[in-house]
Design an enzyme around this catalytic site. Structure first.
Site, PDB file in Angstrom:
ATOM      1  N   CYS A 424       0.862  -1.189   0.000  1.00 52.17           N
ATOM      2  CA  CYS A 424       0.000   0.000   0.000  1.00 52.17           C
ATOM      3  C   CYS A 424       0.895   1.233   0.000  1.00 52.17           C
ATOM      4  CB  CYS A 424      -0.915  -0.013   1.224  1.00 52.17           C
ATOM      5  SG  CYS A 424      -2.026   1.399   1.316  1.00 52.17           S
ATOM      6  N   LEU A 426       0.740   5.710  -0.096  1.00 50.59           N
ATOM      7  CA  LEU A 426      -0.089   6.909   0.004  1.00 50.59           C
ATOM      8  C   LEU A 426       0.788   8.121   0.261  1.00 50.59           C
ATOM      9  CD1 LEU A 426      -2.862   8.412   0.363  1.00 50.59           C
ATOM     10  CD2 LEU A 426      -2.663   7.875   2.804  1.00 50.59           C
ATOM     11  N   THR A 427       0.527   9.171  -0.496  1.00 49.08           N
ATOM     12  CA  THR A 427       1.051  10.496  -0.188  1.00 49.08           C
ATOM     13  C   THR A 427      -0.133  11.357   0.223  1.00 49.08           C
ATOM     14  OG1 THR A 427       2.811  10.270  -1.827  1.00 49.08           O
ATOM     15  CG2 THR A 427       2.315  12.490  -1.044  1.00 49.08           C
ATOM     16  N   GLN A 432       0.988  16.293  -2.020  1.00 47.80           N
ATOM     17  CA  GLN A 432       1.081  15.757  -3.370  1.00 47.80           C
ATOM     18  C   GLN A 432       1.634  16.807  -4.319  1.00 47.80           C
ATOM     19  OE1 GLN A 432      -2.779  14.161  -4.347  1.00 47.80           O
ATOM     20  NE2 GLN A 432      -2.610  12.460  -2.897  1.00 47.80           N
ATOM     21  N   ARG A 433       2.027  16.349  -5.508  1.00 48.84           N
ATOM     22  CA  ARG A 433       2.664  17.198  -6.512  1.00 48.84           C
ATOM     23  C   ARG A 433       4.044  17.684  -6.074  1.00 48.84           C
ATOM     24  NH1 ARG A 433      -0.089  16.163 -11.147  1.00 48.84           N
ATOM     25  NH2 ARG A 433      -2.335  16.266 -10.784  1.00 48.84           N
ATOM     26  N   GLY A 435       6.574  15.130  -5.775  1.00 48.02           N
ATOM     27  CA  GLY A 435       7.466  14.042  -6.145  1.00 48.02           C
ATOM     28  C   GLY A 435       7.641  12.998  -5.066  1.00 48.02           C
ATOM     29  N   TYR A 436       6.867  13.097  -3.978  1.00 47.51           N
ATOM     30  CA  TYR A 436       7.037  12.149  -2.879  1.00 47.51           C
ATOM     31  C   TYR A 436       6.507  10.758  -3.243  1.00 47.51           C
ATOM     32  CZ  TYR A 436       8.274  16.076   0.143  1.00 47.51           C
ATOM     33  OH  TYR A 436       8.899  17.163   0.708  1.00 47.51           O
ATOM     34  N   GLY A 437       5.482  10.682  -4.088  1.00 49.85           N
ATOM     35  CA  GLY A 437       4.992   9.376  -4.515  1.00 49.85           C
ATOM     36  C   GLY A 437       6.051   8.610  -5.283  1.00 49.85           C
ATOM     37  N   GLU A 458       1.701  -4.610  -5.217  1.00 50.58           N
ATOM     38  CA  GLU A 458       0.542  -5.489  -5.087  1.00 50.58           C
ATOM     39  C   GLU A 458      -0.547  -5.062  -6.058  1.00 50.58           C
ATOM     40  OE1 GLU A 458      -2.729  -6.503  -1.615  1.00 50.58           O
ATOM     41  OE2 GLU A 458      -0.618  -6.243  -1.041  1.00 50.58           O
TER      42      GLU A 458
END
Length: 576
Positions: A424, A426-427, A432-433, A435-437, A458
């Site tokens: 799993c 999640l950011t 968000q926006r 680049g952490y994802g 997964e």
């Protein structure tokens, strides 16, 4: 006799005359064709060709004695008109599943009523058409611009326009078809010319061509690869060299489905249970975010708020959550200096303002369960809430003088039978926006490299997960091919997998998306020139922030290599 007595006698006489004139005398033998009018009444002219007197309803004139005529007729009370069904649906509260038009960010959007309040002031929980469920929200009556009857009429008109356009396109496409020629090219035949019966027999649709091409694949060499057997042929040409001959096929990869593995009944049950959000907003640190989905928070906790929480206040260090802001402030005051200003667990990475903590679900159950509760507010299909023991949680934080502030996380199984290196991810929407994802995805593959394994996320992945993984796979693989194409003469898909720790199936999927994967005699080949790789590298650059592997301080769980089929030492180079 005084004046009043004379007037009463005259009135009585006139009433008797009126009654005698209006009541026919059945015992009289006089001629009634033209009876003399009684005194005090206006004469009525009866035409000779119509011997019958006019009825009171056909020729009705006002009489001089209006006072007595008004008492002769008593009108019935007016009946209440029933409201037509079309207008009844427009009365508040609207029925569930009603269509309405709602003002959304200054633009009218069609929505469906999912739920409502039973008492005024009425509020409606709506789902916007063609929008993901994360956009569902509670609205007030003043935001509704079209009631159900008007919205239904507009939707029917839009549907008719779509059907008309569809029929026009079908008629246009049916007037043209393609015919195979002897040289292998395709000639365009005008379907309007129906004089040639031979041309009509030769016409084939594009779908028939694709089926024929797939049949040729199975004849030349059957393949168990699902990408080959279910792909759509985009380009094909015959090659005949001194060393090899066969059919070169470019197949388009299948798109991922976020509901893969869920049947229709399970999907409907899931949507029914989670159709209404129980938390409107989340306050984490100095950020307040709108929630996207339902989260199965404890029933006792929800009961205190009446079933729906307007704002959920979360301590960003311990992840304890509260209904009121005063409770959170009281908790911080009670903890005092003993409150840890970082996640529990071990810090395994630090580079500048970014830090990563590894938290064992078996050791920090409350923290990991709270993290899952909060994550479910932003993830649709997530089932991990209580059994967190088999998982490791990696929490990414921004560091400042106040402490470590979580911005996102990913979890992975301590040991996966199917080679998943991420369960799993999640950011938080407030971060968000940035680049952490991509950073979290890259970090999961760096852990796989340290484990000397290949891995994959997964599946099925959510729509946001696909938006994060596809650019990462594309930029990573293109960058690897661009840097190594000049050093070696050939590269196999398995060699790319060993160097990047990306599973071979994901590499094949990405190369198909780029259109540079060819299949010759049932063997995959990458056909990309250096100019094409440079062009793709500009279109799909490797973005920051990146993971610096030298800053990673982490030891993997030890497993026996012979039993681990996802170890890179168990991978063999593919033929060709």
């Amino acid at each position: 006799m005084n004046a009043s007595t004379k007037s009463d006698t005259t009135k009585q006489t006139n009433e008797d005359v009126v009654q005698k004139a209006t009541t026919p005398n059945t015992n009289s033998n006089t001629n009634l064709k033209n009876p003399p009018p009684p005194k005090g009444l206006a004469a009525v002219n009866i035409p000779k060709n119509n011997p019958q007197p006019p009825s009171s309803t056909e020729n009705k004139k006002p009489e001089t004695t209006t006072k007595h005529a008004s008492h002769a007729h008593v009108s019935a009370p007016p009946q209440q008109k029933q409201q037509p069904p079309l207008k009844r649906m427009d009365q508040h509260p609207f029925a569930r599943s009603s269509n309405v038009e709602v003002m959304w960010q200054g633009v009218p959007k069609f929505a469906q009523v999912v739920d409502r309040t039973s008492q005024p002031p009425f509020r409606y929980y709506v789902h916007y058409r063609d929008f993901n469920r994360r956009m569902d929200e509670w609205i007030t009556v003043d935001r509704i611009v079209s009631v159900p009857s008007v919205a239904n009429a507009k939707l029917k008109a839009i549907e008719k326009q779509k059907q008309a356009k569809k029929l026009a396109l079908e008629r246009q496409s049916s007037t043209h078809s393609y015919v195979d020629q002897s040289d292998g090219t395709e000639a365009l035949i005008d379907g309007a010319d129906g004089n040639s019966k031979e041309s009509e027999a030769q016409r084939t649709t594009r779908r028939q061509k694709q089926k024929r091409a797939l049949a040729e694949i199975s004849v030349d060499g059957s393949s168990d690869d699902p990408t080959v057997s279910t792909g759509v042929v985009v380009q094909r040409q015959k090659v005949s060299d001194g060393n090899q001959s066969g059919m070169v096929i470019t197949v388009a990869a299948e798109e991922m489905d976020e509901h893969e593995g869920l049947d229709e009944e399970s999907l409907r049950e899931h949507e029914e249970v989670t159709k209404v959000k129980n938390v409107s907003r989340v306050e984490l640190g100095k950020y307040q975010m709108n929630s996207w989905y339902f989260s199965p928070l404890p029933k006792e906790f929800l009961a205190r708020a009446g079933g729906v929480i307007d704002v959920l206040y979360v301590c960003e260090f311990s992840l304890n959550f509260f209904i009121r802001k005063e409770e959170l402030l009281r908790f911080h005051k009670k903890q005092g200096k003993s409150l840890m200003r970082h996640p529990p667990g071990n810090e395994i990475y630090r580079n500048g303002k970014l830090s990563m903590f590894e938290v064992d679900g078996a050791e920090e159950k409350i923290y990991c369960q709270n993290l899952c509760y909060i994550a479910k507010l932003f993830l649709d299909h997530k089932t991990l809430y209580f059994d967190v023991d088999p998982f490791l949680f990696y929490v990414l934080c921004e560091v400042d003088e106040r402490g470590f502030h979580p911005v996102g996380y990913f979890s992975k199984e301590k040991y996966s039978d199917v080679g998943y290196n991420l369960a799993c991810i999640l950011t938080f929407p407030s971060h968000q926006r940035k680049g952490y994802g991509r950073f979290l995805i890259d970090f999961s593959y760096e852990l796989s490299k340290a484990e000397e394994k290949v891995g994959s996320p997964e599946k099925p992945m959510s729509d946001l997960g696909q938006q994060a993984y596809k650019p990462y796979w594309t930029s990573t693989i293109v960058d690897f091919l661009r840097n190594h194409s000049s050093k070696v003469k050939s590269l196999s898909i398995m060699e790319i997998s060993v160097q990047t720790s990306i599973m071979a199936e994901d590499i094949i999927f990405t190369l198909n998306q780029l259109g540079i994967l060819k299949l010759i005699n049932n063997v995959y080949f990458i056909a990309a020139s250096s100019e094409l790789l440079e062009k793709l590298a500009k279109q799909h650059p490797v973005k920051n922030p990146r993971v610096d592997a030298s800053k990673l301080h982490w030891s993997p769980y030890l497993t026996e290599v012979k039993k681990d089929k996802f170890s890179i030492f168990s991978k063999k180079r593919s033929v060709g």
